[in-house]
Enzyme design. Sequence first.
Site, PDB file in Angstrom:
ATOM      1  N   ASP A   1       0.872  -1.502  -0.191  1.00 17.21           N
ATOM      2  CA  ASP A   1      -0.360  -0.311  -0.123  1.00 17.21           C
ATOM      3  C   ASP A   1       0.657   1.285   0.272  1.00 17.21           C
ATOM      4  OD1 ASP A   1       0.935  -0.350   2.390  1.00 17.21           O
ATOM      5  OD2 ASP A   1      -0.979   0.029   3.513  1.00 17.21           O
TER       6      ASP A   1
ATOM      7  N   GLU B   1       0.231  -8.978  -0.888  1.00 14.69           N
ATOM      8  CA  GLU B   1      -0.801  -8.532   0.244  1.00 14.69           C
ATOM      9  C   GLU B   1      -2.115  -7.603  -0.431  1.00 14.69           C
ATOM     10  OE1 GLU B   1       1.856  -7.058   3.813  1.00 14.69           O
ATOM     11  OE2 GLU B   1       0.573  -5.363   3.468  1.00 14.69           O
TER      12      GLU B   1
ATOM     13  N   GLU C   1      -2.164   5.148   2.766  1.00 17.58           N
ATOM     14  CA  GLU C   1      -1.811   3.895   1.772  1.00 17.58           C
ATOM     15  C   GLU C   1      -3.430   3.016   1.945  1.00 17.58           C
ATOM     16  OE1 GLU C   1      -1.220   5.429   4.532  1.00 17.58           O
ATOM     17  OE2 GLU C   1       1.574   4.957   4.849  1.00 17.58           O
TER      18      GLU C   1
ATOM     19  N   HIS D   1       5.877   5.947  13.056  1.00 15.44           N
ATOM     20  CA  HIS D   1       6.065   6.626  12.166  1.00 15.44           C
ATOM     21  C   HIS D   1       5.209   7.588  11.383  1.00 15.44           C
ATOM     22  CE1 HIS D   1       5.647   3.871   9.102  1.00 15.44           C
ATOM     23  NE2 HIS D   1       5.500   3.114  10.172  1.00 15.44           N
TER      24      HIS D   1
ATOM     25  N   ARG E   1       2.353   9.101   8.463  1.00 11.07           N
ATOM     26  CA  ARG E   1       1.894  10.269   8.430  1.00 11.07           C
ATOM     27  C   ARG E   1       0.911  10.461   9.546  1.00 11.07           C
ATOM     28  NH1 ARG E   1       5.099   9.918   4.176  1.00 11.07           N
ATOM     29  NH2 ARG E   1       5.290  11.634   2.526  1.00 11.07           N
TER      30      ARG E   1
ATOM     31  N   HIS F   1      12.748   5.963  12.963  1.00 14.56           N
ATOM     32  CA  HIS F   1      12.056   5.895  11.893  1.00 14.56           C
ATOM     33  C   HIS F   1      12.984   7.510  11.456  1.00 14.56           C
ATOM     34  CE1 HIS F   1      10.653   7.250   8.077  1.00 14.56           C
ATOM     35  NE2 HIS F   1       9.778   5.932   7.435  1.00 14.56           N
TER      36      HIS F   1
HETATM   37  C1  UD1 Z   1       6.538   5.230   3.742  1.00 15.94           C
HETATM   38  C2  UD1 Z   1       5.101   4.553   3.239  1.00 15.94           C
HETATM   39  C3  UD1 Z   1       4.437   3.901   4.461  1.00 15.94           C
HETATM   40  C4  UD1 Z   1       5.444   2.429   4.695  1.00 15.94           C
HETATM   41  C5  UD1 Z   1       6.362   3.334   5.695  1.00 15.94           C
HETATM   42  C6  UD1 Z   1       7.114   2.658   6.009  1.00 15.94           C
HETATM   43  C7  UD1 Z   1       4.645   6.294   1.968  1.00 15.94           C
HETATM   44  C8  UD1 Z   1       3.667   7.114   0.821  1.00 15.94           C
HETATM   45  N1  UD1 Z   1       4.248   5.635   3.106  1.00 15.94           N
HETATM   46  O1  UD1 Z   1       6.225   5.903   4.740  1.00 15.94           O
HETATM   47  O2  UD1 Z   1       2.900   3.194   3.678  1.00 15.94           O
HETATM   48  O3  UD1 Z   1       4.565   2.581   6.147  1.00 15.94           O
HETATM   49  O4  UD1 Z   1       7.195   3.970   4.649  1.00 15.94           O
HETATM   50  O5  UD1 Z   1       8.635   2.892   7.381  1.00 15.94           O
HETATM   51  O6  UD1 Z   1       4.656   5.599   0.235  1.00 15.94           O
HETATM   52  N2  UD1 Z   1      13.643   8.806   4.808  1.00 15.94           N
HETATM   53  C9  UD1 Z   1      15.290   8.769   5.051  1.00 15.94           C
HETATM   54  N3  UD1 Z   1      16.128   8.016   4.692  1.00 15.94           N
HETATM   55  C10 UD1 Z   1      14.842   6.377   4.739  1.00 15.94           C
HETATM   56  C11 UD1 Z   1      13.458   6.149   4.883  1.00 15.94           C
HETATM   57  C12 UD1 Z   1      13.348   7.662   4.596  1.00 15.94           C
HETATM   58  O7  UD1 Z   1      16.067  10.016   5.509  1.00 15.94           O
HETATM   59  O8  UD1 Z   1      16.063   4.894   4.195  1.00 15.94           O
HETATM   60  C13 UD1 Z   1      13.328  10.157   5.366  1.00 15.94           C
HETATM   61  C14 UD1 Z   1      13.430  10.802   4.575  1.00 15.94           C
HETATM   62  O9  UD1 Z   1      13.521  12.426   4.705  1.00 15.94           O
HETATM   63  C15 UD1 Z   1      11.442  10.625   3.796  1.00 15.94           C
HETATM   64  C16 UD1 Z   1      10.971  10.667   5.002  1.00 15.94           C
HETATM   65  O10 UD1 Z   1      11.828   9.584   6.017  1.00 15.94           O
HETATM   66  O11 UD1 Z   1      11.682  12.217   2.803  1.00 15.94           O
HETATM   67  C17 UD1 Z   1       9.789  10.214   4.673  1.00 15.94           C
HETATM   68  O12 UD1 Z   1       9.265   8.709   4.054  1.00 15.94           O
HETATM   69  P1  UD1 Z   1       8.355   8.646   3.013  1.00 15.94           P
HETATM   70  O13 UD1 Z   1       8.864   6.836   2.395  1.00 15.94           O
HETATM   71  O14 UD1 Z   1       7.935   9.650   2.296  1.00 15.94           O
HETATM   72  O15 UD1 Z   1       7.217   8.156   4.268  1.00 15.94           O
HETATM   73  P2  UD1 Z   1       7.056   7.411   5.446  1.00 15.94           P
HETATM   74  O16 UD1 Z   1       6.639   7.703   6.422  1.00 15.94           O
HETATM   75  O17 UD1 Z   1       8.724   6.559   5.020  1.00 15.94           O
HETATM   76  N1  UDP Z   2      11.466  -2.947  11.201  1.00 11.02           N
HETATM   77  C1  UDP Z   2      12.910  -2.974  11.497  1.00 11.02           C
HETATM   78  N2  UDP Z   2      13.806  -2.348  11.890  1.00 11.02           N
HETATM   79  C2  UDP Z   2      12.658  -1.381  12.447  1.00 11.02           C
HETATM   80  C3  UDP Z   2      12.015  -0.788  12.675  1.00 11.02           C
HETATM   81  C4  UDP Z   2      10.783  -2.205  11.623  1.00 11.02           C
HETATM   82  O1  UDP Z   2      13.070  -4.244   9.989  1.00 11.02           O
HETATM   83  O2  UDP Z   2      13.969  -0.496  13.381  1.00 11.02           O
HETATM   84  C5  UDP Z   2      10.925  -3.517  10.273  1.00 11.02           C
HETATM   85  C6  UDP Z   2       9.768  -4.646  10.962  1.00 11.02           C
HETATM   86  O3  UDP Z   2      10.251  -5.376  12.103  1.00 11.02           O
HETATM   87  C7  UDP Z   2       8.131  -4.513  10.093  1.00 11.02           C
HETATM   88  C8  UDP Z   2       8.876  -3.683   9.062  1.00 11.02           C
HETATM   89  O4  UDP Z   2      10.401  -3.173   8.874  1.00 11.02           O
HETATM   90  O5  UDP Z   2       9.042  -5.769   9.532  1.00 11.02           O
HETATM   91  C9  UDP Z   2       7.735  -2.616   9.265  1.00 11.02           C
HETATM   92  O6  UDP Z   2       7.607  -1.518   8.968  1.00 11.02           O
HETATM   93  P1  UDP Z   2       7.693  -0.058   8.928  1.00 11.02           P
HETATM   94  O7  UDP Z   2       7.523  -0.314  10.314  1.00 11.02           O
HETATM   95  O8  UDP Z   2       8.949   0.656   8.201  1.00 11.02           O
HETATM   96  O9  UDP Z   2       6.391   0.054   7.651  1.00 11.02           O
HETATM   97  P2  UDP Z   2       5.053  -0.718   7.669  1.00 11.02           P
HETATM   98  O10 UDP Z   2       4.966  -1.343   8.887  1.00 11.02           O
HETATM   99  O11 UDP Z   2       4.155   0.734   9.223  1.00 11.02           O
HETATM  100  O12 UDP Z   2       4.151  -0.269   7.179  1.00 11.02           O
END
Ligand code: UD1
Ligand code: UDP
Length: 371
Positions: free
Chosen positions: A95, A117, A131, A207, A209, A240
């Site tokens: 999602d 999924e 999502e 984390h 949104r 995160h």
């Molecule tokens: C995204 C997904 C969310 C998922 C989450 C898992 C969307 C809209 N959201 O949200 O569904 O639950 O990932 O974690 O698709 N950043 C870093 N390094 C990284 C990753 C993120 O610096 O490796 C920072 C960046 O500044 C980035 C911000 O995190 O702009 C947000 O990342 P983004 O993928 O937009 O949103 P998530 O909250 O991670």
């Molecule tokens: N996870 C990880 N390291 C972390 C936090 C989460 O490996 O520091 C794993 C967690 O076990 C799960 C997945 O990441 O498998 C969940 O991802 P995240 O929380 O980023 O996204 P969401 O599940 O909310 O989409």
Amino acid sequence: MRVLAVFGTRPEAIKMCPLVLEMKKHKEIDCKVCLTGQHREMLRQVMEAFRIQEDYNLDIMQERQTLTTITISILEKMNIVLLEAKPDIVLVHGDTTTSFAAALAAFYQQISVGHVEAGLRTGNIYSPFPEEMNRLLTGRIATYHFAPTKRNGENLVKENVKKNIFITGNTVIDAFKITVKNDYKFSNPVLQELDYAKNRVILVTAHRRENLGEPLEQICRALKRLTKRYPDIKIVYPVHLNPTVRETVYRILHNNSQVELLEPLDVLDMHNLIARSFMVMTDSGGLQEEAPSFGKPVLVMRTETERPEAVEAGTVKITGVKEEDIFNVASGLLSNLEKYSQMAKAVNPYGDGHASEKIVKIILKSKANKK
Ligand code: UD1
Ligand code: UDP
């Protein structure tokens, strides 16, 4: 058969890597991996843990990226990859905005999409945001729907999806075979040093949104109150990398000897930490599926969930996002052993650890049917 698996965030990678590894066992499948790079460091951690090297990386991540920029960058860059890779089928997961944009890019080139999924729903397009809409739209585009549970499949039927719904289980359960070990030694020194017998370790992640801002403030304040009330708890919170998340979490929870704020953990440390924790408090989707397998109670700091199976089984509780409610529900478990034991039972509504094999069989059969 050319299959292109496309993913871009940590949770998608954790759930797609087992499937990629399974596809690579079959010589009839030419499996390529395209990372969108919606995440960067957090995605690299997973690829390294599963020892998979991508074939393409769109590398789109920007600090504080918006939904619009993620979508536009993926659409543009996927177009080029699809023209080069010419897949028969594109597989996307779940999602995220990566899932939706990659599915749309494939549709524009009339390439079949398989949705891994599929069929999770809350019924509220703003929760989780974005999502719920991402998975609805991806479901509309997809030809093949790999639904983890029967209920997920039924959700699709209600939306008039008429064919190609397959109940496979969730590939995250397959991942445990690679990540979890009884004699595991943590690579993170803080986790290695913790005394899991003396301290009740509460694993926290948050984390989403829709929780940024006031809800995350309330979550952090509830955690702080818990440390004051229960001196034996240790909160382990891998934070995160989103700067907006980090600002709030560090402001409220740093300098607390009962709180370990860590960098994102690699998935090997993470899964083995779940196994050793007392309970999990989270707004994550994936953790709601993982922790019940280990018999760990999960408090979901959200207002609703697309994963009601474990709530019904009694191991997951929705707390909402108000400080008072989160504190009270967590206190209930920390101070009442009977309540805790009722929740701490291993249940696994998400499959038998063979989801990837089932999906690969279906993909191979789809090719046979086309001949
Ligand atoms: C995204 C997904 C969310 C998922 C989450 C898992 C969307 C809209 N959201 O949200 O569904 O639950 O990932 O974690 O698709 N950043 C870093 N390094 C990284 C990753 C993120 O610096 O490796 C920072 C960046 O500044 C980035 C911000 O995190 O702009 C947000 O990342 P983004 O993928 O937009 O949103 P998530 O909250 O991670
Ligand atoms: N996870 C990880 N390291 C972390 C936090 C989460 O490996 O520091 C794993 C967690 O076990 C799960 C997945 O990441 O498998 C969940 O991802 P995240 O929380 O980023 O996204 P969401 O599940 O909310 O989409």
